[in-house]
Design a protein around this motif. Structure first.
Motif, mmCIF file in Angstrom:
data_model
loop_
_atom_site.group_PDB
_atom_site.id
_atom_site.type_symbol
_atom_site.label_atom_id
_atom_site.label_comp_id
_atom_site.label_asym_id
_atom_site.label_seq_id
_atom_site.Cartn_x
_atom_site.Cartn_y
_atom_site.Cartn_z
ATOM 1 N N ILE A 239 23.970 33.856 -10.197
ATOM 2 C CA ILE A 239 24.017 32.435 -9.870
ATOM 3 C C ILE A 239 25.264 31.633 -10.440
ATOM 4 N N PRO A 240 26.254 31.619 -9.633
ATOM 5 C CA PRO A 240 27.433 30.888 -10.177
ATOM 6 C C PRO A 240 27.349 29.462 -10.540
ATOM 7 N N ALA A 241 28.188 28.903 -11.455
ATOM 8 C CA ALA A 241 27.799 27.597 -12.011
ATOM 9 C C ALA A 241 27.874 26.493 -10.887
ATOM 10 N N SER A 242 28.563 26.804 -9.881
ATOM 11 C CA SER A 242 28.711 25.664 -8.808
ATOM 12 C C SER A 242 27.395 25.543 -8.127
ATOM 13 N N ASP A 243 26.731 26.702 -7.897
ATOM 14 C CA ASP A 243 25.343 26.490 -7.465
ATOM 15 C C ASP A 243 24.351 26.086 -8.023
ATOM 16 N N ILE A 244 24.558 26.098 -9.433
ATOM 17 C CA ILE A 244 23.653 25.507 -10.682
ATOM 18 C C ILE A 244 23.976 23.835 -10.559
ATOM 19 N N LYS A 245 25.092 23.563 -10.437
ATOM 20 C CA LYS A 245 25.568 22.217 -10.538
ATOM 21 C C LYS A 245 24.900 21.546 -9.496
ATOM 22 N N ARG A 246 25.067 22.237 -8.117
ATOM 23 C CA ARG A 246 24.528 21.648 -6.809
ATOM 24 C C ARG A 246 22.937 21.225 -6.944
ATOM 25 N N ASP B 47 20.999 17.686 -6.832
ATOM 26 C CA ASP B 47 19.864 17.525 -5.802
ATOM 27 C C ASP B 47 18.775 16.973 -6.411
ATOM 28 N N MET B 48 18.256 17.927 -7.633
ATOM 29 C CA MET B 48 17.293 17.201 -8.437
ATOM 30 C C MET B 48 17.337 15.793 -8.981
ATOM 31 N N ALA B 49 18.433 15.479 -9.751
ATOM 32 C CA ALA B 49 18.839 14.198 -10.138
ATOM 33 C C ALA B 49 18.398 13.142 -8.938
ATOM 34 N N MET B 50 18.947 13.469 -7.815
ATOM 35 C CA MET B 50 18.825 12.378 -6.971
ATOM 36 C C MET B 50 17.491 12.014 -6.562
ATOM 37 N N LYS B 51 16.527 13.142 -6.495
ATOM 38 C CA LYS B 51 15.194 12.942 -6.211
ATOM 39 C C LYS B 51 14.357 12.375 -7.516
ATOM 40 N N ILE B 52 14.736 12.680 -8.799
ATOM 41 C CA ILE B 52 14.196 11.890 -9.624
ATOM 42 C C ILE B 52 14.470 10.336 -9.666
ATOM 43 N N ASN B 53 15.898 10.380 -9.554
ATOM 44 C CA ASN B 53 16.225 9.015 -9.399
ATOM 45 C C ASN B 53 15.652 8.081 -8.430
ATOM 46 N N ARG B 54 15.095 8.656 -7.474
ATOM 47 C CA ARG B 54 14.528 7.849 -6.104
ATOM 48 C C ARG B 54 13.048 7.983 -6.556
ATOM 49 N N ASP B 55 12.401 8.725 -7.422
ATOM 50 C CA ASP B 55 10.977 8.708 -7.420
ATOM 51 C C ASP B 55 10.475 7.971 -9.008
ATOM 52 N N LEU B 56 11.423 7.988 -9.947
ATOM 53 C CA LEU B 56 11.129 7.381 -11.014
ATOM 54 C C LEU B 56 11.846 6.478 -11.738
ATOM 55 N N HIS B 57 12.709 5.705 -10.906
ATOM 56 C CA HIS B 57 13.583 4.853 -11.423
ATOM 57 C C HIS B 57 12.771 3.386 -11.897
ATOM 58 N N LYS C 299 1.536 22.848 -11.062
ATOM 59 C CA LYS C 299 2.206 22.050 -10.065
ATOM 60 C C LYS C 299 3.853 21.876 -10.617
ATOM 61 N N LEU C 300 4.774 22.247 -9.692
ATOM 62 C CA LEU C 300 6.031 21.799 -10.109
ATOM 63 C C LEU C 300 6.741 20.722 -9.305
ATOM 64 N N ASP C 301 7.081 19.594 -9.914
ATOM 65 C CA ASP C 301 7.508 18.489 -9.066
ATOM 66 C C ASP C 301 8.926 18.752 -8.637
ATOM 67 N N TYR C 302 9.652 19.006 -9.159
ATOM 68 C CA TYR C 302 11.030 19.330 -8.956
ATOM 69 C C TYR C 302 11.779 20.726 -9.516
ATOM 70 N N VAL C 303 12.119 21.410 -8.399
ATOM 71 C CA VAL C 303 12.598 22.807 -8.561
ATOM 72 C C VAL C 303 14.108 23.030 -8.089
ATOM 73 N N GLY C 304 15.002 23.648 -9.023
ATOM 74 C CA GLY C 304 16.223 23.757 -8.654
ATOM 75 C C GLY C 304 16.380 24.799 -7.709
ATOM 76 N N LEU C 305 16.067 25.926 -8.329
ATOM 77 C CA LEU C 305 16.204 27.130 -7.523
ATOM 78 C C LEU C 305 14.954 27.922 -7.755
ATOM 79 N N GLU C 306 14.727 28.728 -6.602
ATOM 80 C CA GLU C 306 13.605 29.917 -6.764
ATOM 81 C C GLU C 306 14.696 31.073 -6.647
#
Length: 178
Positions: free
Chosen positions: A15-22, A26-36, A143-150
């Motif tokens: 898994i290259p760093a670019s995929d990790i960052k993406r 994506d996860m941060a945007m979901k957390i920002n929406r859900d938990l602000h 229950k996993l609420d936010y998952v970056g990569l399977e």
């Protein structure tokens, strides 16, 4: 680097760093929406989650606290099945939303154990954000609420994950060569 050597094992880039960052973005945007509006306490599970937690927190767009716990359940390349708490949580979580920041959920033993412990302290909610999830390895009903990569059920290192303490500093993730 496509291949690396750590101690007695060889690893190949998976898994290259670019995929990790993406995935983290994506996860941060979901957390920002859900938990602000929830005033969450983010809890980084050391040692493996330090890089993931730092990068995720840089993208959180609302005020929140972060704390740290240190747990151990691995020896070498195998889970011991026993979770040892080396450093515990000092903050009062009663009535708070708690977000556990985990590097990887494989068997699910560590996260299941920590969620159960936290729920005895009467939080408003406990959420789990994990960078990586190995569905094939998971033996717990969690229950996993936010998952970056399977990912597949392979042993990996890099981006905070280690093999006997080595490899945490790598920006990419590597899979052991069998």
């Amino acid at each position: 680097m496509k291949r690396i050597q750590l101690l007695d094992k060889e690893f190949v880039l998976s898994i290259p760093a670019s995929d990790i960052k993406r995935a983290i973005w994506d996860m941060a945007m979901k957390i920002n929406r859900d938990l602000h509006d929830k005033n969450p306490l983010m809890v980084c599970i050391l040692n493996g989650s330090f890089m993931f937690s730092a990068d995720l927190m840089k993208l959180i767009e609302f005020p929140c606290e972060i704390s740290f716990v240190k747990l151990s359940s691995y020896h070498g390349m195998e889970s011991t099945g026993e979770v040892k708490q080396l450093i515990g949580l000092n903050e009062n979580v009663e009535g708070r939303t708690v977000v556990l920041l985990e590097d990887i959920v494989d068997t699910g033993v560590t996260i299941d154990n920590l969620v159960r412990q936290l729920k005895t302290q009467n939080p408003a909610d406990v959420k789990v954000a994990t960078l990586l999830f190995k569905p094939e390895a998971c033996t717990r009903d969690i229950k996993l609420d936010y998952v970056g990569l399977e990912i597949p059920n392979d042993f990996i290192v890099g981006y905070g994950l280690d093999y006997d303490g080595y490899g945490r500093n790598l920006p990419d993730i590597y899979t052991v060569v069998k």
